[in-house]
Design a protein around this motif. Structure first.
Motif, PDB file in Angstrom:
ATOM      1  N   ASP A  38       0.829  -1.210   0.000  1.00 31.86           N
ATOM      2  CA  ASP A  38       0.000   0.000   0.000  1.00 31.86           C
ATOM      3  C   ASP A  38       0.862   1.258   0.000  1.00 31.86           C
ATOM      4  OD1 ASP A  38      -2.359  -1.396  -0.074  1.00 31.86           O
ATOM      5  OD2 ASP A  38      -2.836  -1.108   2.050  1.00 31.86           O
ATOM      6  N   SER A  39       1.936   1.242   0.777  1.00 26.92           N
ATOM      7  CA  SER A  39       2.795   2.419   0.820  1.00 26.92           C
ATOM      8  C   SER A  39       3.513   2.618  -0.516  1.00 26.92           C
ATOM      9  CB  SER A  39       3.796   2.327   1.972  1.00 26.92           C
ATOM     10  OG  SER A  39       4.711   1.281   1.763  1.00 26.92           O
ATOM     11  N   LEU A  40       3.914   1.521  -1.168  1.00 29.34           N
ATOM     12  CA  LEU A  40       4.534   1.638  -2.490  1.00 29.34           C
ATOM     13  C   LEU A  40       3.558   2.224  -3.505  1.00 29.34           C
ATOM     14  CD1 LEU A  40       6.459  -1.747  -2.742  1.00 29.34           C
ATOM     15  CD2 LEU A  40       7.461   0.523  -2.503  1.00 29.34           C
ATOM     16  N   VAL A  41       2.321   1.750  -3.473  1.00 27.15           N
ATOM     17  CA  VAL A  41       1.303   2.267  -4.389  1.00 27.15           C
ATOM     18  C   VAL A  41       1.056   3.751  -4.121  1.00 27.15           C
ATOM     19  CG1 VAL A  41      -1.136   2.119  -5.039  1.00 27.15           C
ATOM     20  CG2 VAL A  41       0.213   0.036  -4.788  1.00 27.15           C
ATOM     21  N   ASN A  42       0.993   4.137  -2.851  1.00 29.80           N
ATOM     22  CA  ASN A  42       0.774   5.548  -2.519  1.00 29.80           C
ATOM     23  C   ASN A  42       1.904   6.427  -3.034  1.00 29.80           C
ATOM     24  OD1 ASN A  42      -1.619   4.929  -1.242  1.00 29.80           O
ATOM     25  ND2 ASN A  42      -0.760   5.002   0.808  1.00 29.80           N
ATOM     26  N   VAL A  43       3.128   5.969  -2.876  1.00 29.99           N
ATOM     27  CA  VAL A  43       4.280   6.749  -3.357  1.00 29.99           C
ATOM     28  C   VAL A  43       4.278   6.803  -4.876  1.00 29.99           C
ATOM     29  CG1 VAL A  43       6.804   6.822  -3.518  1.00 29.99           C
ATOM     30  CG2 VAL A  43       5.705   6.360  -1.320  1.00 29.99           C
ATOM     31  N   ALA A  44       4.157   5.654  -5.529  1.00 31.62           N
ATOM     32  CA  ALA A  44       4.222   5.595  -6.988  1.00 31.62           C
ATOM     33  C   ALA A  44       3.099   6.388  -7.644  1.00 31.62           C
ATOM     34  CB  ALA A  44       4.180   4.146  -7.461  1.00 31.62           C
ATOM     35  N   SER A  45       1.912   6.348  -7.067  1.00 32.66           N
ATOM     36  CA  SER A  45       0.775   7.054  -7.664  1.00 32.66           C
ATOM     37  C   SER A  45       0.781   8.542  -7.343  1.00 32.66           C
ATOM     38  CB  SER A  45      -0.543   6.428  -7.205  1.00 32.66           C
ATOM     39  OG  SER A  45      -0.694   6.591  -5.814  1.00 32.66           O
ATOM     40  N   GLY A  46       1.537   8.946  -6.331  1.00 37.25           N
ATOM     41  CA  GLY A  46       1.614  10.361  -5.975  1.00 37.25           C
ATOM     42  C   GLY A  46       0.548  10.810  -4.997  1.00 37.25           C
ATOM     43  N   ILE A  47      -0.255   9.889  -4.476  1.00 42.70           N
ATOM     44  CA  ILE A  47      -1.341  10.314  -3.591  1.00 42.70           C
ATOM     45  C   ILE A  47      -0.888  10.590  -2.169  1.00 42.70           C
ATOM     46  CG2 ILE A  47      -3.132   9.155  -4.924  1.00 42.70           C
ATOM     47  CD1 ILE A  47      -3.205   6.996  -2.781  1.00 42.70           C
ATOM     48  N   ASP A  48       0.372  10.320  -1.866  1.00 43.47           N
ATOM     49  CA  ASP A  48       0.856  10.592  -0.513  1.00 43.47           C
ATOM     50  C   ASP A  48       1.383  12.017  -0.373  1.00 43.47           C
ATOM     51  OD1 ASP A  48       3.152  10.277  -2.005  1.00 43.47           O
ATOM     52  OD2 ASP A  48       4.239   9.239  -0.422  1.00 43.47           O
ATOM     53  N   GLY A  49       1.181  12.835  -1.369  1.00 49.69           N
ATOM     54  CA  GLY A  49       1.633  14.231  -1.311  1.00 49.69           C
ATOM     55  C   GLY A  49       2.810  14.453  -2.239  1.00 49.69           C
ATOM     56  N   VAL A  50       3.562  15.486  -1.954  1.00 49.63           N
ATOM     57  CA  VAL A  50       4.698  15.844  -2.797  1.00 49.63           C
ATOM     58  C   VAL A  50       5.787  14.787  -2.639  1.00 49.63           C
ATOM     59  CG1 VAL A  50       6.460  17.582  -3.250  1.00 49.63           C
ATOM     60  CG2 VAL A  50       4.170  18.282  -2.566  1.00 49.63           C
ATOM     61  N   THR A  51       6.087  14.126  -3.733  1.00 54.37           N
ATOM     62  CA  THR A  51       7.102  13.068  -3.738  1.00 54.37           C
ATOM     63  C   THR A  51       8.014  13.295  -4.932  1.00 54.37           C
ATOM     64  OG1 THR A  51       5.481  11.534  -2.822  1.00 54.37           O
ATOM     65  CG2 THR A  51       7.439  10.574  -3.765  1.00 54.37           C
ATOM     66  N   LEU A  52       9.285  13.094  -4.722  1.00 55.19           N
ATOM     67  CA  LEU A  52      10.232  13.246  -5.812  1.00 55.19           C
ATOM     68  C   LEU A  52       9.963  12.223  -6.901  1.00 55.19           C
ATOM     69  CD1 LEU A  52      13.526  13.704  -3.769  1.00 55.19           C
ATOM     70  CD2 LEU A  52      12.212  15.473  -4.932  1.00 55.19           C
ATOM     71  N   ARG A  53      10.178  12.629  -8.133  1.00 57.70           N
ATOM     72  CA  ARG A  53       9.960  11.734  -9.270  1.00 57.70           C
ATOM     73  C   ARG A  53      10.768  10.446  -9.113  1.00 57.70           C
ATOM     74  NH1 ARG A  53      10.793  14.680 -14.526  1.00 57.70           N
ATOM     75  NH2 ARG A  53       8.665  15.315 -14.138  1.00 57.70           N
ATOM     76  N   GLU A  54      12.003  10.557  -8.651  1.00 57.15           N
ATOM     77  CA  GLU A  54      12.855   9.373  -8.496  1.00 57.15           C
ATOM     78  C   GLU A  54      12.288   8.408  -7.459  1.00 57.15           C
ATOM     79  OE1 GLU A  54      15.666   7.084 -10.010  1.00 57.15           O
ATOM     80  OE2 GLU A  54      15.212   9.088 -10.716  1.00 57.15           O
ATOM     81  N   ASN A  55      11.735   8.928  -6.381  1.00 58.90           N
ATOM     82  CA  ASN A  55      11.104   8.061  -5.373  1.00 58.90           C
ATOM     83  C   ASN A  55       9.909   7.331  -5.965  1.00 58.90           C
ATOM     84  OD1 ASN A  55      12.953   8.968  -3.541  1.00 58.90           O
ATOM     85  ND2 ASN A  55      11.547  10.310  -2.457  1.00 58.90           N
ATOM     86  N   ARG A  56       9.122   8.036  -6.754  1.00 60.92           N
ATOM     87  CA  ARG A  56       7.961   7.412  -7.385  1.00 60.92           C
ATOM     88  C   ARG A  56       8.405   6.320  -8.348  1.00 60.92           C
ATOM     89  NH1 ARG A  56       3.764  11.818  -9.517  1.00 60.92           N
ATOM     90  NH2 ARG A  56       2.566   9.898  -9.844  1.00 60.92           N
ATOM     91  N   LYS A  57       9.473   6.575  -9.122  1.00 57.83           N
ATOM     92  CA  LYS A  57       9.980   5.566 -10.062  1.00 57.83           C
ATOM     93  C   LYS A  57      10.514   4.343  -9.329  1.00 57.83           C
ATOM     94  CE  LYS A  57      11.073   8.498 -13.990  1.00 57.83           C
ATOM     95  NZ  LYS A  57      12.124   8.947 -14.920  1.00 57.83           N
ATOM     96  N   ASN A  58      11.217   4.554  -8.221  1.00 54.66           N
ATOM     97  CA  ASN A  58      11.737   3.423  -7.445  1.00 54.66           C
ATOM     98  C   ASN A  58      10.601   2.569  -6.899  1.00 54.66           C
ATOM     99  OD1 ASN A  58      14.407   4.128  -7.854  1.00 54.66           O
ATOM    100  ND2 ASN A  58      14.551   5.300  -5.973  1.00 54.66           N
ATOM    101  N   ALA A  59       9.566   3.204  -6.374  1.00 51.56           N
ATOM    102  CA  ALA A  59       8.413   2.457  -5.862  1.00 51.56           C
ATOM    103  C   ALA A  59       7.755   1.668  -6.989  1.00 51.56           C
ATOM    104  CB  ALA A  59       7.411   3.414  -5.217  1.00 51.56           C
ATOM    105  N   LEU A  60       7.643   2.282  -8.156  1.00 50.98           N
ATOM    106  CA  LEU A  60       7.038   1.608  -9.300  1.00 50.98           C
ATOM    107  C   LEU A  60       7.857   0.394  -9.733  1.00 50.98           C
ATOM    108  CD1 LEU A  60       4.916   1.408 -11.510  1.00 50.98           C
ATOM    109  CD2 LEU A  60       6.232   3.091 -12.822  1.00 50.98           C
TER     110      LEU A  60
END
Length: 89
Positions: A38-60
């Motif tokens: 769930d936390s990976l999905v939240n980071v990758a989708s951007g719904i957890d707030g402002v997240t760096l693009r690289e963090n979102r890509k890593n989660a994905l």
């Protein structure tokens, strides 16, 4: 409610991350796995707030490795990450 859930996820990730022996997703209990995914999905989708693009890509990338059968969803999510948009189905 969102803040409490976020704190629970953060605490769970801190506990998992602090262990000397890293568990793979398959070694996690069902509860640990659900919180982690769930936390990976939240980071990758951007719904957890402002997240760096690289963090979102890593989660994905982690999600792609664990659930390769959802590649169509991951492609759409990657497009959203590249455009810095929230992912929605």
């Amino acid at each position: 409610m969102k803040k409490i859930l976020f704190l629970m996820v953060a605490a769970a990730l801190a506990i998992v991350g602090c262990s000397q022996k890293q568990k793979s997703i398959s070694d996690m209990t069902p509860m640990e796995k659900e919180v982690y995914v769930d936390s990976l999905v939240n980071v990758a989708s951007g719904i957890d707030g402002v997240t760096l693009r690289e963090n979102r890509k890593n989660a994905l990338e982690i999600l792609r490795k664990e659930y390769p059968n959802l590649e169509n969803r991951w492609k759409r999510m990657e497009e959203c990450i590249n455009n810095m948009e929230l992912y929605s189905e």
